[in-house]
Design an enzyme around this catalytic site. Sequence first.
Site, PDB file in Angstrom:
ATOM      1  CD  GLU A 259      -2.862  -1.152   2.411  1.00 56.95           C
ATOM      2  OE1 GLU A 259      -2.759  -0.263   3.271  1.00 56.95           O
ATOM      3  OE2 GLU A 259      -3.702  -2.047   2.490  1.00 56.95           O
ATOM      4  CG  HIS A 277      -5.849   0.194   5.025  1.00 57.68           C
ATOM      5  ND1 HIS A 277      -4.647  -0.456   5.147  1.00 57.68           N
ATOM      6  CD2 HIS A 277      -6.463   0.029   6.222  1.00 57.68           C
ATOM      7  CE1 HIS A 277      -4.544  -0.981   6.352  1.00 57.68           C
ATOM      8  NE2 HIS A 277      -5.628  -0.693   7.029  1.00 57.68           N
ATOM      9  CG  LEU A 278     -11.548   3.851   2.759  1.00 63.89           C
ATOM     10  CD1 LEU A 278     -12.811   4.257   1.998  1.00 63.89           C
ATOM     11  CD2 LEU A 278     -10.752   5.096   3.143  1.00 63.89           C
ATOM     12  N   GLY A 279     -11.017   0.808   6.565  1.00 64.04           N
ATOM     13  CA  GLY A 279     -11.647   0.171   7.736  1.00 64.04           C
ATOM     14  C   GLY A 279     -11.683   1.073   8.965  1.00 64.04           C
TER      15      GLY A 279
END
Length: 526
Positions: A259, A277-279
Site C-alpha cells: 500500500e 484501506h478505509l476500515g
Amino acid sequence: MKKVLVSDPLPDSALTELRRYSIVDVKTGASANELRAIIGEYDALIVRSQTQVTADIIEAGKKLQIIGRAGVGVDNIDLDAATERGIIVVNSPTGNTTSAAEHSFALMMALARHIPNANASLKSGKWERSKFVGSEVRHKTIGIVGLGNVGAEVARMALGMDMNILGYDPFISADKAERLHIKTVTLEELFKNSDFITLHIPLLDSTRGLIGKKQLDMMKDGVRIINAARGGLIDDQALLEALQSGKVGGAAIDVFEVEPCTDSILFQSDKVIATPHLGASTKEAQDMASTQVLDQIIDVFNGKPARFSVNAPRVPADAMAVITPYFTVANAAGIIASHFGKGQVKEIVIKYEGELSKHDSKALKAMVLSAMLNRITEEKASTVNAEKMVANRGIKVIEQKVDEVDDYEGLLTVEMHTTEGIVTVSATMMRNEPHVVRINDFWLDFVPQSSGNFLFVEHKDQPGLVGAVGRITGESNINISHMLLARLEPRGRALMIMTLDEIVAEDQRQRILQLPDIKSAMSMKF
Ligand code: NAD
Ligand code: MLT
C-alpha cells in the site's frame, strides 16, 4: 519539556491534551531519511500505518521513550529493535474495532446488493433494475475467520441481521463463541458452508495466502468474500480466476499487500469492490485510537505504566537471579505447547516446581502466554499484555506451585487443555542452558537455543523413516546439526527433533507430511 513527533495524520483535536505536557510537532509524509535525521530530538513518536518505524530509525531515536501506534497492527514497527532499546511500544487495540467491523459489514451489504455497480450504471444514464437483483443476507451463512476484536463485532452485527454464523479461530474459548452465537467449525467446514466469508486475522507467515485456489475450489458456488484485515491473506491471481469463472460471486477488498495500491489485478473484475484501506477511517475511530495512544504517552511521561504496552517485560528485582534464566525456558515451553495443541484452547495450566515455586511467577506466566499467543496474533503479545489477551479470549489460566521436585532444581510445566486433549511440555535450566525434558508422553532432553531452527516430526517408529525425512532436508540443502529421537515403544509412537542450520520452508514441510506414517511436521524457532 518532552518532545513528541507525529509522523502520520491524526485529528488535531486529539493532540490538545498532549500539548499540555509536551511540545508536539506534526510532520507527515516525511521520507525515511528525513525521519532518521530528526528523530533524535524526540521523546515520543506517534504513527499510524504509513510510517515504517524500522530498526535504523529506532536506533537514531536516541531519546525515544515510547512509540505510539494509533491503530491495531504494529506490523510497521520493528518491535524487537524497540524492545532491545528499552522503548515502550503502545497501540490502540480496540479504538477502531467498531469502524473496521462496520466497514466489513458495509462491504458485505454492497456486494449483496451490487451497490457500487448500480450507482455507476445509474449515473451513466441507465435504469437497469433487473440487472442488479441482489440477495438478502438474512438466514444466509456468514463465515468469520478470526474471532478477535473485529471478528467478534462482525458476529454481533451478523446476529442482528438474522444470519447463521460460522467461526474459525483456534484461540477462542467455546464459551466466548457460544456467547456470540457462533458455531465454531474447522476452516475447511467454514469455507465449504458459507455464503459470505470475511477475514479478521493478522497477516503472519501462517496466514499468508490462507485463501488460494484449493480453498476457493471448496467454497460454495457464488460465495462472496470480504477482506478488510490485511493484504496477502488471499492469493489475488487465484481469486481473480475464481471471479472470472463465476465460482466466486463477488469480493470486497479494503487492504492490499503493498500500500498505497492503485493497480491491483483484482481491479480488472467488475465483481470486485475495492476501498483504499478505509476500515479505520472514521472520525470516531481516529479520535478513539489517537486518544487511547495519547493517554498512554501522557501516562508514561508521568511515570505510570502504559495500559496497552506491547513490549516491556518486568521481573521483580528480588527474583531476578532465579527467574531471568527461566525466561528462555518459559518461551520454549509456550512455543512448543502452542504448536502441539490442536482444537480450541480451554485452559492453560502452568506449574512451577522447586526453586521456581518460591518466587513471584507473574513474569514467567506472562512469558509462557505471550510465547503461545505470538504464534497467532498480530497484536504483538508481550509479557505486559499476554495475560489480558488470554483473559479476553475467555481462556482460564491456572498456576500451581510445588516446593520440591526430583532431579531438577526447578521445573516449569505448561499444560494446554484443548477440546482435543491435553498437551504437556516441561522444561528446566541446566548448566546455564534451557532444556526441554518432556513433550506429552515423551521424556527427552534437548536445548532450544535461539540460534537454531527446529523441526519436530511426530511419526511411527520404523526403519527408513528418519532417512526419508533426512533425504528431503538434504535435497533442500538444509544442514542437520543435531537430531534426537524419542519413542514410546519399538514400532510405536515416536518423535523426531532435528536442529537445523537452515529453516524448513513450507513446501519442504508439506513434502515431509506426504511421507507415510508421519503424523505431524512442525517448524519452530525459539
Ligand atoms: P485481534 O488480534 O483482536 O484478532 C485477531 C484474531 O485472529 C485473534 O483472535 C487470533 O486468535 C485470530 N487468528 C490468528 N491466526 C488465525 C488463523 N490462522 N485462523 C483463524 N484465526 C486466527 O485483531 P483485530 O483487532 O480483530 O483485527 C483483525 C485484523 O484486522 C488485524 O490484522 C488488524 O490489523 C486488521 N484491521 C484492519 C483495519 C482496516 O482498517 N482495514 C482496521 C482494524 C483492524
Ligand atoms: C489497523 O491495523 O489498526 C488498521 O489497519 C487501521 C490503520 O492502519 O490505521
